[in-house]
Design a protein around this motif. Structure first.
Motif: not given
Length: 628
Positions: A355-381
């Motif tokens: 269960a711990l491993k699944k939670r870690i890997e879920q966070s990993e997937r969510e972080r990678k999904e955010l990576a592109g838009i996060k970079k653009i948003a931070n540059e804008r900020a």
């Protein structure tokens, strides 16, 4: 000219302050901020803590199994059943700095209370202070007013069991317009019980006790149906840990040293964060990102350190590098404990490890999904921050590194740092012009924020206003960088203002729940009425205060009804965000399930919610007052 201005510098200019005068002149050096009781770290609760800490020290030494506490208006009475203060030193112990039993590490190796300062601070900052000791069939009592001894009895016989009774009333000259919040006191007492399993505390005829220590704490602080796996509870010599993961964003950590709740963390909390990452990587044999491992963790850690060093007198952040002189570092001690005990637990409990491993890997997937838009948003900020019209910043911040010179005074100011979130140019303008530029900042909203319930963290970066707000707070990477101690929602007290409050609270609870859980979020109360005559002006926050003001001033005073913050002039506004500021803390009650709470109030309009609104609807007539 300068010499004449400042006058002569002679022996007459050199003054020595009495102990009580020094404490009263610089209370922040001893108890942190003052406050009025609307925040759990306000001074009145620190006074109570200092008294209880001495009771806990007795319990930890094996003397006395219960503590009785009574709140009577603004007075508190605390009775323990330890050994009792030695009668011949009763007055000295509560009125002479550097007098106590805690300098001998053999007697109090891992003491909770301050070294000879705690009860003296309580005494000096109380309008009335009484201490009575019961020891081997004899008793003695002393009374003080603002630290000055006014009564001392001789030793007398007694049938009372051994122990100490302390009664005190915080001084209203120091703590302006204060009031005790029962829920803050109860939470304070619960923490004592979690850290001292078996201790019984009676408060206003309510009983507090814990059998399972930090396991009980996490069960109290979390909604267990949201946890991804059952709470892991580990105990060793001088250390106890409880942990799990849920579905929230961020990290929810509770850390303690020698029974002291270290709200600002320190070496032990950082040691736990690093050790947990290392154990997870070693166990799963994969170099996961630290943020993926820790995202959504809920954990509590308690350690006992010999002669701990804290970064301030109020002991909210541990600075100790070692467990004891010549012993292992705090970080190494925690790392070795988790490397053995947590690793063994995960090997023995495969379902929890999975269960711990699944939670870690879920966070990993969510972080990678955010990576592109996060970079653009931070540059804008970053571009927006160069000329950010939304933020009027202050000079001092909560995450500053205090200078060596005047360190304690600077820490006091850091604890006063506040970000007002307001809506509309007129309201923002009034606060901006009247604020304290050293410690108060203003963030201006443009209309109503988006309802973020049910949305993923992607919206924090896609929505420019949310993205700029998280950058202003500096919480994108966690709470360690938080720039303001207090986040104050300042909106009009009308329907639109209430709606904006709900939308902002939804944003914080959805994406940054630690801000609410760690008591950083408040609602600003502003007056609804101004009642005045030619001699006096009274600001009133409700109808009852208005009626009292009218009765006091008499002869038909002028009454003004404020309908919005923009109607209050900057000169007036300064009176409402200074020493007499009224704040309402945003609190989560025990058992509140964040997602269910948000779904009920901020989700689709359901029959249940309609029924609740109808049953609780109150209609108040907005009477138009005639002005004279």
């Amino acid at each position: 000219m300068a010499a004449e201005q400042f006058g002569k510098y002679t022996e007459d200019d050199i003054k020595s302050l009495d102990w009580k005068d020094h404490i009263r002149l610089r209370p922040g050096m001893y108890i942190g901020k003052l406050g009025d009781g609307t925040a759990p770290d306000d001074g009145i609760y620190v006074l109570l803590k200092e008294v209880i800490d001495n009771c806990i020290d007795e319990y930890a030494m094996g003397f006395g199994k219960s503590i009785q506490i009574q709140l009577d208006g603004k007075s508190i009475h605390v009775r323990d059943f330890g050994r009792g203060i030695p009668l011949g030193k009763l007055v000295d112990v509560v009125s002479k700095i550097n007098t106590g039993a805690k300098y001998d590490s053999k007697a109090f190796q891992k003491s909770v209370g301050l070294n000879g300062v705690g009860t003296k601070a309580v005494n000096a900052l109380s309008s009335h202070f009484m201490v009575a000791a019961y020891r081997d069939g004899k008793t003695k009592m002393a009374e003080f007013e603002r630290g000055k001894l006014i009564k001392e009895t001789k030793e007398e016989k007694t049938t009372e069991p051994n122990g100490t009774l302390v009664s005190f009333t915080p001084d209203e000259q120091i703590f302006k317009n204060y009031h005790f919040r029962i829920d803050f006191i109860e939470n304070q007492l619960l923490n004592y019980c979690y850290l001292n399993a078996g201790l019984v505390i009676q408060f206003n005829n309510k009983k507090f006790v814990s059998k399972n220590g930090l396991l009980d704490l996490l069960q109290h602080k979390t909604n267990t149906d949201e946890l991804r796996y059952p709470i892991i509870h580990l105990k060793g010599e001088d250390i106890e840990v409880a942990l799990s993961h849920n579905n929230d964003y961020g990290e929810d950590l509770y850390s303690f040293v020698n029974g002291q709740y270290t709200t600002q963390g320190g070496t032990h909390q950082q040691g736990f964060r690093e050790a947990f990452v290392k154990v997870a990587r070693d166990f799963f044999k994969k170099d996961y990102e630290a943020s993926d491992i820790r995202t959504s963790i809920v954990a509590a850690i308690s350690i006992r350190v010999q002669e701990p060093v804290f970064e301030s007198q109020t002991k909210t952040k541990l600075g100790s590098q070692h467990m004891y002189e010549g012993g292992p570092s705090v970080k190494k001690f925690i790392e070795e404990f988790l490397a053995k005990e947590l690793d063994n637990f995960l090997h023995r409990n495969a379902s929890v490890a999975d269960a711990l491993k699944k939670r870690i890997e879920q966070s990993e997937r969510e972080r990678k999904e955010l990576a592109g838009i996060k970079k653009i948003a931070n540059e804008r900020a970053k571009k927006a921050n160069l000329h950010n019209k939304k933020l009027r910043d202050c000079r001092i911040h909560f995450n500053d590194e205090p200078p060596v010179k005047n360190r304690q005074e600077y820490i006091e100011l850091m604890n006063q740092t506040t970000l007002f979130i307001t809506e509309g140019d007129s309201a923002s303008g009034s606060i901006t012009k009247s604020r304290h530029v050293d410690t108060q900042a203003v963030f201006s909203l443009r209309g109503k924020p988006l309802n973020s319930y049910g949305l993923t963290k992607k919206i924090v970066y896609e929505n420019e206003e949310f993205n700029l707000l998280q950058h202003a707070l500096n919480i994108e990477e966690g709470m360690d960088g938080l720039r303001y101690k207090n986040i104050v929602i300042a909106t009009d007290a009308d329907v639109d203002g209430m709606h904006i409050r709900l939308l902002l609270m939804t944003f914080f609870l959805q994406f940054f729940p630690e801000l609410v859980k760690q008591n950083h979020v408040f609602i600003l109360e502003t007056p609804l009425f101004r009642v005045r005559n030619k001699q006096e002006t009274i600001y009133c926050y409700d109808e009852a205060e208005k009626q009292a003001a009218v009765a006091k001033l008499g002869n038909k005073p002028e009454i003004t009804r404020f309908k919005g913050l923009g109607e209050i002039s900057p000169e007036e506004f300064g009176k409402f965000i200074g020493a007499d500021i009224r704040l309402q803390p945003v609190l989560l009650e025990q058992g509140d399930h964040i997602q269910q709470l948000l779904e009920y109030y901020m989700g689709k309009n359901t029959p249940q919610r309609q029924e609740f609104i109808i049953e609780n609807l109150r209609v108040e007539l907005d009477l138009i007052e005639e002005t004279v």
